[in-house]
Design an enzyme around this catalytic site. Structure first.
Site, PDB file in Angstrom:
ATOM      1  CB  THR A  43      -0.893  28.038  -9.919  1.00 15.72           C
ATOM      2  OG1 THR A  43       0.145  28.957 -10.212  1.00 15.72           O
ATOM      3  CG2 THR A  43      -2.055  28.757  -9.273  1.00 15.72           C
ATOM      4  CG  HIS A  46       0.953  26.571  -4.652  1.00 14.19           C
ATOM      5  ND1 HIS A  46       1.746  26.437  -3.533  1.00 14.19           N
ATOM      6  CD2 HIS A  46       1.774  27.023  -5.628  1.00 14.19           C
ATOM      7  CE1 HIS A  46       2.988  26.801  -3.826  1.00 14.19           C
ATOM      8  NE2 HIS A  46       3.034  27.151  -5.098  1.00 14.19           N
ATOM      9  CD  GLU A  67       0.641  25.827 -17.247  1.00  8.85           C
ATOM     10  OE1 GLU A  67       1.003  24.698 -17.631  1.00  8.85           O
ATOM     11  OE2 GLU A  67       1.285  26.510 -16.442  1.00  8.85           O
ATOM     12  CG  LEU A 265       8.816  33.859 -13.069  1.00 12.05           C
ATOM     13  CD1 LEU A 265       7.973  34.692 -14.030  1.00 12.05           C
ATOM     14  CD2 LEU A 265       9.068  32.487 -13.675  1.00 12.05           C
ATOM     15  CB  ILE A 267       6.156  33.436  -6.043  1.00 15.82           C
ATOM     16  CG1 ILE A 267       5.747  34.083  -7.370  1.00 15.82           C
ATOM     17  CG2 ILE A 267       5.297  33.953  -4.897  1.00 15.82           C
ATOM     18  CD1 ILE A 267       4.396  33.658  -7.873  1.00 15.82           C
TER      19      ILE A 267
HETATM   20  P1  NAD Z   1       8.999  24.966  -9.522  1.00 13.74           P
HETATM   21  O1  NAD Z   1       8.649  25.146  -8.097  1.00 13.74           O
HETATM   22  O2  NAD Z   1       8.646  23.732 -10.221  1.00 13.74           O
HETATM   23  O3  NAD Z   1      10.577  25.206  -9.715  1.00 13.74           O
HETATM   24  C1  NAD Z   1      11.399  25.765  -8.764  1.00 13.74           C
HETATM   25  C2  NAD Z   1      12.701  24.977  -8.762  1.00 13.74           C
HETATM   26  O4  NAD Z   1      13.604  25.604  -7.862  1.00 13.74           O
HETATM   27  C3  NAD Z   1      12.511  23.521  -8.315  1.00 13.74           C
HETATM   28  O5  NAD Z   1      12.988  22.630  -9.310  1.00 13.74           O
HETATM   29  C4  NAD Z   1      13.327  23.460  -7.029  1.00 13.74           C
HETATM   30  O6  NAD Z   1      13.957  22.210  -6.822  1.00 13.74           O
HETATM   31  C5  NAD Z   1      14.355  24.585  -7.270  1.00 13.74           C
HETATM   32  N1  NAD Z   1      15.065  25.013  -6.061  1.00 13.74           N
HETATM   33  C6  NAD Z   1      14.700  24.866  -4.771  1.00 13.74           C
HETATM   34  N2  NAD Z   1      15.690  25.311  -3.959  1.00 13.74           N
HETATM   35  C7  NAD Z   1      16.684  25.755  -4.759  1.00 13.74           C
HETATM   36  C8  NAD Z   1      17.968  26.344  -4.511  1.00 13.74           C
HETATM   37  N3  NAD Z   1      18.415  26.577  -3.268  1.00 13.74           N
HETATM   38  N4  NAD Z   1      18.729  26.677  -5.575  1.00 13.74           N
HETATM   39  C9  NAD Z   1      18.303  26.456  -6.848  1.00 13.74           C
HETATM   40  N5  NAD Z   1      17.094  25.901  -7.127  1.00 13.74           N
HETATM   41  C10 NAD Z   1      16.295  25.571  -6.098  1.00 13.74           C
HETATM   42  O7  NAD Z   1       8.382  26.226 -10.264  1.00 13.74           O
HETATM   43  P2  NAD Z   1       8.174  26.656 -11.796  1.00 13.74           P
HETATM   44  O8  NAD Z   1       6.815  26.283 -12.235  1.00 13.74           O
HETATM   45  O9  NAD Z   1       9.338  26.290 -12.648  1.00 13.74           O
HETATM   46  O10 NAD Z   1       8.174  28.231 -11.523  1.00 13.74           O
HETATM   47  C11 NAD Z   1       9.359  28.874 -11.090  1.00 13.74           C
HETATM   48  C12 NAD Z   1       9.053  29.938 -10.040  1.00 13.74           C
HETATM   49  O11 NAD Z   1       8.306  30.995 -10.642  1.00 13.74           O
HETATM   50  C13 NAD Z   1       8.214  29.477  -8.857  1.00 13.74           C
HETATM   51  O12 NAD Z   1       8.649  30.160  -7.696  1.00 13.74           O
HETATM   52  C14 NAD Z   1       6.815  29.916  -9.222  1.00 13.74           C
HETATM   53  O13 NAD Z   1       5.994  30.105  -8.092  1.00 13.74           O
HETATM   54  C15 NAD Z   1       7.101  31.217  -9.915  1.00 13.74           C
HETATM   55  N6  NAD Z   1       6.108  31.661 -10.913  1.00 13.74           N
HETATM   56  C16 NAD Z   1       5.942  33.000 -11.024  1.00 13.74           C
HETATM   57  C17 NAD Z   1       5.100  33.516 -11.989  1.00 13.74           C
HETATM   58  C18 NAD Z   1       4.960  34.995 -12.128  1.00 13.74           C
HETATM   59  O14 NAD Z   1       4.110  35.432 -12.899  1.00 13.74           O
HETATM   60  N7  NAD Z   1       5.790  35.783 -11.425  1.00 13.74           N
HETATM   61  C19 NAD Z   1       4.405  32.650 -12.845  1.00 13.74           C
HETATM   62  C20 NAD Z   1       4.618  31.276 -12.733  1.00 13.74           C
HETATM   63  C21 NAD Z   1       5.487  30.792 -11.759  1.00 13.74           C
END
Ligand code: NAD
Ligand code: ZN
Length: 344
Positions: A43, A46, A67, A265, A267
């Site tokens: 976040t 972003h 955090e 989870l 987004i």
């Molecule tokens: P991050 O963006 O660091 O991790 C996402 C991972 O997905 C990256 O390592 C990326 O290389 C990988 N990825 C991209 N394309 C892919 C594919 N085709 N197949 C497999 N993996 C692929 O994010 P993070 O901090 O680990 O968070 C994970 C997700 O959760 C993010 O989408 C984030 O926005 C979301 N999030 C949601 C909440 C919630 O409350 N719902 C809270 C925190 C984060």
């Protein structure tokens, strides 16, 4: 007026700046916390990049970050159960207290949630003020570094512990910081195969260290082949979507067994079409996850860390706050797990 150092989104353009801002006022039900360590979240990236979501969401100027680990400096006169000197972290979702779910004790489903470091001043600062009810005390088993990542570890735990994992085969899509920590939790909770996918070998390497039993770089390897190799004849029992990538989500639906359970989870940046007949004919169960369960997830994590869950390998970089730009840069590069900033 007393001031403090803070990382501020002070202008509507890419960047975050180290500035002097007033120390927040501690209200009657609040805790004022001296920050020791913070961690950078997706976040925050972003917000740094000033993408479409941040432009819509973040009022400037805004102290960012949510955090952290710190020490209670002061509490308001109405506060019970918390005292100056307590080592703490805090839930960054501040809930309204008067909607139906809040009143039912399901605060993670509050419809009026306000985010620390998003809608109100955050923790990338020498001091943070939050309602005392959001504060979580840290046991000695939890170091300051670990305290600073309890929020994303909580996302991982809330998602992973949504379904029974004992003896089950789990597929995690996305080995970002949250996906890799979810792999550790799934193993800790007794899953059989914990398969995790990504397109980034550095992160898959970390996921393996944390306990994933098989890592798959989907740019070079097919999940179907991996499943055969593992002797899996049906499909995954539990799926955790942690990439926010539409192709990964579609593949996850494809690889689930009939009656499989999915927690989502990740987004998605835009509307994501899927083949709904997969959900219907396979009888899949889908659950959306937002944040952490207040405060069940926090207690579960504290207990798991105390009883042997080890996620320390998820922390790959440490910087002093004066070098925060290096921290943001390494996080932006994707060649990192969690990145810690030291405020002491
Ligand atoms: P991050 O963006 O660091 O991790 C996402 C991972 O997905 C990256 O390592 C990326 O290389 C990988 N990825 C991209 N394309 C892919 C594919 N085709 N197949 C497999 N993996 C692929 O994010 P993070 O901090 O680990 O968070 C994970 C997700 O959760 C993010 O989408 C984030 O926005 C979301 N999030 C949601 C909440 C919630 O409350 N719902 C809270 C925190 C984060
Ligand atoms: Zn509410």
């Amino acid at each position: 007026m007393k001031t403090m150092k803070a990382l501020v989104k002070s202008r509507p353009e890419p960047g975050i700046w180290l500035e002097e801002v007033p120390i927040p006022e501690c209200g009657p039900n609040d805790a004022l916390i001296r920050i020791v360590k913070t961690a950078i979240c997706g976040t925050d990236i972003h917000i740094f990049n000033w993408d479409k979501w941040s432009q819509k969401t973040i009022p400037v100027p805004m102290v960012v970050g949510h955090e952290f680990a710190g020490v209670v400096e002061k509490v308001g006169p109405e506060v019970r159960g918390l005292a100056p000197g307590d080592r703490v972290s805090a839930e960054g979702h501040i809930t309204c207290g008067h909607c139906r779910n809040c009143r039912a004790g399901k605060r993670h489903l509050c419809r009026n949630t306000v985010g620390v470091g998003v809608n109100r001043p955050g923790c990338f600062a020498e001091y943070l003020c939050v309602p005392a009810g959001n504060v979580f005390k840290l046991s000695e088993a939890i170091t300051d570094d670990l305290g600073a990542i309890l929020d994303p570890l909580g996302n991982a735990a809330h998602t992973a512990l949504s379904f029974d994992l004992v003896g089950e085969d789990v597929l995690i899509t996305g080995a970002g910081p949250i996906g890799m920590m979810a792999a550790a939790i799934c193993r800790f909770a007794g899953a059989r195969h914990v398969v995790i996918t990504d397109v980034n070998d550095y992160r898959l390497g970390l996921a393996a260290k944390l306990g994933a039993t098989r890592t798959v770089n989907v740019t070079g390897e097919r999940l179907e082949t991996v499943m055969e190799e593992l002797g899996m004849t049906e499909g995954f029992d539990v799926g955790l979507e942690m990439s926010g990538n539409p192709a990964a989500f579609r593949e996850l639906l494809e690889r689930m067994n009939y009656g499989g359970k999915l927690a989502l989870l990740g987004i998605f940046a835009e509307e994501t079409p899927i083949d709904w007949t997969k959900v219907v004919f396979k009888g899949l169960l889908l659950k959306g996850i937002y944040g952490r369960e207040m405060f069940e997830t926090w207690y579960k994590i504290a207990a798991m860390l105390q009883s042997g869950l080890d996620v320390s390998a998820a922390i790959t970089h440490r910087f002093h706050v004066a070098e925060y730009l290096d921290g943001f840069e390494v996080m932006r590069s994707g060649q990192s797990g969690k990145v810690i900033l030291d405020w002491s």
